[in-house]
Scaffold this active site. Sequence first.
Site, PDB file in Angstrom:
ATOM      1  N   SER A 143      -2.240  21.741 -11.195  1.00 46.75           N
ATOM      2  CA  SER A 143      -3.015  22.575 -12.125  1.00 46.75           C
ATOM      3  C   SER A 143      -2.054  23.131 -13.158  1.00 46.75           C
ATOM      4  O   SER A 143      -0.831  23.108 -12.956  1.00 46.75           O
ATOM      5  CB  SER A 143      -3.645  23.722 -11.326  1.00 46.75           C
ATOM      6  OG  SER A 143      -4.075  24.768 -12.173  1.00 46.75           O
ATOM      7  N   TYR A 156      -3.223  30.749  -4.820  1.00 45.04           N
ATOM      8  CA  TYR A 156      -3.429  29.484  -5.550  1.00 45.04           C
ATOM      9  C   TYR A 156      -2.175  29.111  -6.345  1.00 45.04           C
ATOM     10  O   TYR A 156      -1.709  27.969  -6.298  1.00 45.04           O
ATOM     11  CB  TYR A 156      -4.635  29.661  -6.470  1.00 45.04           C
ATOM     12  CG  TYR A 156      -5.114  28.423  -7.178  1.00 45.04           C
ATOM     13  CD1 TYR A 156      -6.108  27.626  -6.617  1.00 45.04           C
ATOM     14  CD2 TYR A 156      -4.602  28.053  -8.425  1.00 45.04           C
ATOM     15  CE1 TYR A 156      -6.568  26.494  -7.277  1.00 45.04           C
ATOM     16  CE2 TYR A 156      -5.062  26.938  -9.089  1.00 45.04           C
ATOM     17  CZ  TYR A 156      -6.045  26.156  -8.518  1.00 45.04           C
ATOM     18  OH  TYR A 156      -6.507  25.042  -9.176  1.00 45.04           O
TER      19      TYR A 156
HETATM   20  N1  LIG Z   1     -11.769  22.941 -11.613  1.00 43.86           N
HETATM   21  C1  LIG Z   1     -10.672  23.252 -12.291  1.00 43.86           C
HETATM   22  O1  LIG Z   1     -10.729  23.868 -13.354  1.00 43.86           O
HETATM   23  C2  LIG Z   1      -9.330  22.817 -11.807  1.00 43.86           C
HETATM   24  C3  LIG Z   1      -8.251  22.896 -12.695  1.00 43.86           C
HETATM   25  C4  LIG Z   1      -6.991  22.495 -12.250  1.00 43.86           C
HETATM   26  C5  LIG Z   1      -6.834  22.031 -10.969  1.00 43.86           C
HETATM   27  N2  LIG Z   1      -7.904  21.980 -10.127  1.00 43.86           N
HETATM   28  C6  LIG Z   1      -7.677  21.482  -8.762  1.00 43.86           C
HETATM   29  O2  LIG Z   1      -8.493  20.376  -8.526  1.00 43.86           O
HETATM   30  C7  LIG Z   1      -8.758  20.262  -7.149  1.00 43.86           C
HETATM   31  C8  LIG Z   1     -10.259  20.083  -6.948  1.00 43.86           C
HETATM   32  O3  LIG Z   1     -10.913  21.211  -7.481  1.00 43.86           O
HETATM   33  P1  LIG Z   1     -12.447  21.190  -7.923  1.00 43.86           P
HETATM   34  O4  LIG Z   1     -12.530  22.046  -9.114  1.00 43.86           O
HETATM   35  O5  LIG Z   1     -12.946  19.800  -7.976  1.00 43.86           O
HETATM   36  O6  LIG Z   1     -13.076  22.012  -6.708  1.00 43.86           O
HETATM   37  P2  LIG Z   1     -14.448  21.872  -5.881  1.00 43.86           P
HETATM   38  O7  LIG Z   1     -14.654  23.194  -5.262  1.00 43.86           O
HETATM   39  O8  LIG Z   1     -15.507  21.275  -6.742  1.00 43.86           O
HETATM   40  O9  LIG Z   1     -14.058  20.806  -4.767  1.00 43.86           O
HETATM   41  C9  LIG Z   1     -13.090  21.095  -3.793  1.00 43.86           C
HETATM   42  C10 LIG Z   1     -13.408  20.301  -2.553  1.00 43.86           C
HETATM   43  O10 LIG Z   1     -12.393  20.590  -1.572  1.00 43.86           O
HETATM   44  C11 LIG Z   1     -13.044  20.690  -0.333  1.00 43.86           C
HETATM   45  N3  LIG Z   1     -12.282  21.505   0.610  1.00 43.86           N
HETATM   46  C12 LIG Z   1     -11.924  22.799   0.476  1.00 43.86           C
HETATM   47  N4  LIG Z   1     -11.332  23.222   1.587  1.00 43.86           N
HETATM   48  C13 LIG Z   1     -11.309  22.177   2.450  1.00 43.86           C
HETATM   49  C14 LIG Z   1     -10.845  22.008   3.782  1.00 43.86           C
HETATM   50  N5  LIG Z   1     -10.308  23.023   4.487  1.00 43.86           N
HETATM   51  N6  LIG Z   1     -10.980  20.800   4.356  1.00 43.86           N
HETATM   52  C15 LIG Z   1     -11.554  19.793   3.691  1.00 43.86           C
HETATM   53  N7  LIG Z   1     -12.033  19.893   2.444  1.00 43.86           N
HETATM   54  C16 LIG Z   1     -11.910  21.085   1.829  1.00 43.86           C
HETATM   55  C17 LIG Z   1     -14.380  21.344  -0.634  1.00 43.86           C
HETATM   56  O11 LIG Z   1     -15.321  21.133   0.414  1.00 43.86           O
HETATM   57  C18 LIG Z   1     -14.767  20.672  -1.937  1.00 43.86           C
HETATM   58  O12 LIG Z   1     -15.549  19.520  -1.733  1.00 43.86           O
HETATM   59  C19 LIG Z   1      -8.212  21.533  -6.491  1.00 43.86           C
HETATM   60  O13 LIG Z   1      -6.943  21.275  -5.922  1.00 43.86           O
HETATM   61  C20 LIG Z   1      -8.049  22.469  -7.675  1.00 43.86           C
HETATM   62  O14 LIG Z   1      -7.045  23.404  -7.464  1.00 43.86           O
HETATM   63  C21 LIG Z   1      -9.158  22.359 -10.518  1.00 43.86           C
END
Ligand SMILES: NC(=O)c1ccc[n+]([C@@H]2O[C@H](COP(=O)([O-])OP(=O)(O)OC[C@H]3O[C@@H](n4cnc5c(N)ncnc54)[C@H](O)[C@@H]3O)[C@@H](O)[C@H]2O)c1
Length: 242
Positions: A143, A156
Amino acid sequence: MTSRIQPLALDLAGRTALVTGAASGIGRACALRLAAAGARVRAVDRDAPGLAGLAEEARDLAGAVVPHVLDLTDLDAAEAAAAGTDVLVNNAGLQLVRPIEEFPPDVFHTVLTVMLEAPFRLVRGALPHMYGQGWGRIVNVSSVHGLRASAFKSAYVAAKHGLEGLSKTAALEGAAHGVTSNCVNPAYVRTPLVEKQIADQAAAHGIPEERVLAEVLLKDSALRRLLEPEEVAEAVAYLCSP
Ligand SMILES: NC(=O)c1ccc[n+]([C@@H]2O[C@H](COP(=O)([O-])OP(=O)(O)OC[C@H]3O[C@@H](n4cnc5c(N)ncnc54)[C@H](O)[C@@H]3O)[C@@H](O)[C@H]2O)c1
C-alpha cells in the site's frame, strides 16, 4: 473502468497461483485476472460464500478458481496451503482506524498476524517448489502505507512496512532461484475495506462521510479518484510475467 486497462498478454497455463483475501476487492480481481491468464488459482479466504461467488464468476475463464476456505490466523494451515504454488499473491488485509492509545492490542496482534506473519508463512510454504523448478512469482499487495504513515492506522502501517521488508528479503534470497518478489503499492481502491474506512474516518475526524473522500482520503492524492481493483490486478499480472 476496465476501459482504462490494456491487459498484458500473459500465459499462466499449467501454473498454480494462490491468492489470499480472494473473496473480495483486490484479491478477487487478482484471482479473476490470473485465472483469465490460464492459471489454476487457489482462492484463499475465510469468507466461504464470497469464494463460492468468485468460483461461479470464474467458470468460463481459461484457467480455474478453486475455493480454499481458511482463516489466515491459522498460520500452520496457511503455510501448508502454499505448497506447490508457482505464483503467490499475498493480499488479505484488514484495517482499524483508531488512535494508538485507544488501539486494542488484540486487534494489533491480529492485523500483524494476517498481514505480515501469514505472508511469511505462505512464502515459506511456497519456496521449496519454486526453488525446485527455478521459477516463481511472489507479489505482495502492500500500500502507500508500506511507504508512508497516516495517523490512526498504527497496526496497518506497521504491518505494511514489515511486508515491504519481507518482500525485499525474499527478492534477494529468491533471485538466484528464478523467484521474484515485489510489492504493489496502491493508493485508495474502491473496495469494501475503503468503504468501511470512510465511516471510520468520519468518526475519527468528526466530519460527515460525504466529506471524507475529498478532504481526508484523496486530499494528497495525485489522481483525485479511487482506483479500481482491476487496475491493481493488472499491475499484479505484470509482476507475474517473464
Ligand atoms: N482498498 C484500498 O484502498 C487498498 C489500498 C492499498 C492496499 N490495499 C490492500 O489490498 C489488500 C486487499 O484489500 P481490499 O481493499 O481488497 O479489502 P477487502 O476488505 O475488500 O478484502 C479483504 C479480504 O481479506 C479477507 N481476510 C481478512 N482477514 C482474513 C483472515 N484472517 N483470513 C482469511 N481472509 C481474510 C477478507 O475476508 C476479504 O475477503 C489488503 O492487503 C489491503 O491492505 C487496499
